[in-house]
Design a protein around this motif. Structure first.
Motif, PDB file in Angstrom:
ATOM      1  N   VAL A 202       0.843  -1.201   0.000  1.00  0.00           N
ATOM      2  CA  VAL A 202       0.000   0.000   0.000  1.00  0.00           C
ATOM      3  C   VAL A 202       0.877   1.250   0.000  1.00  0.00           C
ATOM      4  CG1 VAL A 202      -1.755   1.296   1.271  1.00  0.00           C
ATOM      5  CG2 VAL A 202      -1.941  -1.184   1.083  1.00  0.00           C
ATOM      6  N   SER A 203       1.920   1.227   0.802  1.00  0.00           N
ATOM      7  CA  SER A 203       2.812   2.381   0.875  1.00  0.00           C
ATOM      8  C   SER A 203       3.487   2.639  -0.472  1.00  0.00           C
ATOM      9  CB  SER A 203       3.857   2.124   1.957  1.00  0.00           C
ATOM     10  OG  SER A 203       4.587   3.279   2.194  1.00  0.00           O
ATOM     11  N   THR A 205       2.265   2.513  -3.283  1.00  0.00           N
ATOM     12  CA  THR A 205       1.392   3.248  -4.216  1.00  0.00           C
ATOM     13  C   THR A 205       1.342   4.735  -3.877  1.00  0.00           C
ATOM     14  OG1 THR A 205      -0.653   3.077  -2.924  1.00  0.00           O
ATOM     15  CG2 THR A 205      -0.108   1.187  -4.349  1.00  0.00           C
ATOM     16  N   ALA A 207       0.037   5.832  -1.187  1.00  0.00           N
ATOM     17  CA  ALA A 207      -1.124   6.060  -0.315  1.00  0.00           C
ATOM     18  C   ALA A 207      -0.607   6.494   1.061  1.00  0.00           C
ATOM     19  CB  ALA A 207      -1.945   4.787  -0.188  1.00  0.00           C
ATOM     20  N   SER A 211      -3.382   4.420   5.668  1.00  0.00           N
ATOM     21  CA  SER A 211      -4.025   3.413   4.816  1.00  0.00           C
ATOM     22  C   SER A 211      -3.186   2.141   4.788  1.00  0.00           C
ATOM     23  CB  SER A 211      -4.194   3.932   3.385  1.00  0.00           C
ATOM     24  OG  SER A 211      -5.019   5.051   3.391  1.00  0.00           O
ATOM     25  N   ALA A 212      -1.871   2.309   4.759  1.00  0.00           N
ATOM     26  CA  ALA A 212      -0.973   1.141   4.770  1.00  0.00           C
ATOM     27  C   ALA A 212      -1.145   0.370   6.077  1.00  0.00           C
ATOM     28  CB  ALA A 212       0.470   1.598   4.600  1.00  0.00           C
ATOM     29  N   ALA A 215      -4.392  -1.619   6.081  1.00  0.00           N
ATOM     30  CA  ALA A 215      -4.268  -2.854   5.286  1.00  0.00           C
ATOM     31  C   ALA A 215      -3.514  -3.927   6.066  1.00  0.00           C
ATOM     32  CB  ALA A 215      -3.545  -2.556   3.974  1.00  0.00           C
TER      33      ALA A 215
END
Ligand SMILES: CC(C)(COP(=O)(O)OP(=O)(O)OC[C@H]1O[C@@H](n2cnc3c(N)ncnc32)[C@H](O)[C@@H]1OP(=O)(O)O)[C@@H](O)C(=O)NCCC(=O)NCCS
Length: 377
Positions: A202-203, A205, A207, A211-212, A215
């Protein structure tokens, strides 16, 4: 991207794939060793949780002054802003599993930053705020689930003492604080496990860190990963007595049921964390249900080792197997085991999110296409 062809080797579960470099922790699966920033866990459990999280996140053990600064920061940042507490309270009342609630709330935990700061990059600070607020969020979920009043925010700067006080509203004994912090230290980081990898994906991307972290909480929830702690204890409850262990294990192996808390992707010998946690569990589970369940687990452990002795790849207890007994002896209900795991591992995730972004490349593997043959456009 996808590929087609017979000669391509698929690495199911990415087993053995070296996906990137890391300086946070080293899992030596062959020799059963775990190091944070080069230091073995057996030496690190003599320190406090705050000292070791400092090592994991910032790369070195703190001196006295720096430790005080970080403890003060965690205490300040760890208090939930009132509006956030209200949202979490409402969410928790739905009665979802605490890990589902935590995953939902994690991105919001970074809102309303505290007045204090450690002067790190905005990326790292955001992750640290979420990490600092997790204990209060877990205690609030606990209060909602058990329908008891929320505890006042404790004045203690000691991480483990504050956590247990937030949960139970009474000052824990030094022995309880040590048992809790040792358990949390053992869970701080473990290289590219599923939760950490999810955080890094996630990181990668770009984001936000929150958010990471959300997830990663979702990945940790699963019973093949962190969720095994709750399942291992439920298994011990199901088995009921040491006398039943042998037939229970035999039945599991005959029917393909997993014995929770056993086996590991990386370790070929005993998980070094399991060795420490077993000793901690034995020390703290002095009477009642924790002691009885500890004895059941010992019997399952022995039966499992005996009955899988001839396998080429050794299967042994992992961190999750005896951990529940420690938490239970500290009066933490089994539904909150994995959430407490997340409260420790989140500092490792923060370190990995930062590391990922220091030399980022989008994580995007390839799949071997096995669907219907492509048709003409
Ligand atoms: C941790 C785990 C997911 C590792 O999985 P993995 O690296 O993919 O290992 P595999 O599934 O390839 O295991 C190899 C063999 O051992 C068996 N095995 C592994 N763990 C087992 C367990 N806990 N109980 C029974 N059999 C187990 C597998 O079924 C497989 O058998 P097979 O060769 O006959 O198919 C796995 O050991 C497991 O599911 N353990 C229980 C859950 C758990 O404790 N998770 C926490 C991990 S820290």
């Amino acid at each position: 991207m996808g590929v087609m062809g017979d000669s391509i080797q698929v690495q199911k579960g990415l087993e053995g794939v070296v996906a990137d470099t890391t300086a946070v922790s080293l899992v030596d699966g062959e020799n059963g060793r775990l190091y944070y920033r080069g230091r073995p866990i057996e030496a690190l459990i003599k320190h406090t949780f705050a000292e070791v999280l400092h090592l994991v996140v910032f790369g070195e053990l703190p001196d006295r002054e720096r430790l005080q600064e970080v403890e003060e920061y965690l205490w300040n940042a760890g208090r939930l802003p009132p509006e956030l507490a209200t949202s979490l309270r409402e969410l928790a009342r739905h009665g979802e599993h605490p890990m589902a609630t935590l995953q939902a709330i994690a991105p919001l935990l970074a809102l309303e930053p505290p007045a204090v700061s450690l002067g790190r990059s905005p990326l790292e600070e955001e992750g640290l705020i979420v990490a600092a607020r997790l204990p209060a969020a877990i205690a609030l979920i606990h209060a909602a689930l058990e329908d008891h009043s929320e505890r006042p925010y404790p004045s203690s700067r000691r991480y483990g003492e504050r956590f247990l006080q937030l949960m139970h509203g009474v000052t824990p004994t030094p022995e309880q604080v040590t048992a809790f912090e040792v358990t949390q230290i053992l869970q701080l980081d473990h290289s590219f496990n599923a939760g950490t990898f999810a955080a890094r994906v996630v990181s990668s991307t770009l984001a936000p860190p929150s958010s990471a972290l959300s997830a990663a909480i979702g990945a940790l929830y699963g019973p093949l990963h962190g969720g095994a702690d709750q399942h291992a204890l439920e298994m011990a409850l199901e088995v009921g007595s040491p006398q039943q262990a042998e037939s229970f294990v035999a039945n599991c192996l005959a029917t393909g049921r997993l014995v929770m808390g056993m086996g590991h992707r990386e370790y070929r010998v005993v998980d070094p964390r399991a060795r420490v946690i077993r000793a901690t569990a034995q020390q703290i589970a002095k009477s009642g249900q924790p002691k009885q369940l500890f004895e059941v687990l010992v019997a399952i452990d022995e039966a499992f080792v005996e009955q899988t002795r001839t396998r080429k790849r050794a299967l042994r207890a992992n961190l999750e197997f005896y951990k529940g007994v420690v938490y239970l002896a500290l009066d933490i209900p089994k539904e909150l085991f994995t959430a407490c795991f997340a409260a420790a591992r989140i500092f490792g995730w923060v370190a990995h999110v930062v590391e990922q972004r220091q030399d980022n490349r989008l994580i995007r593997p390839t799949a071997l296409y096995v669907g219907p043959p492509p048709q003409p456009a």
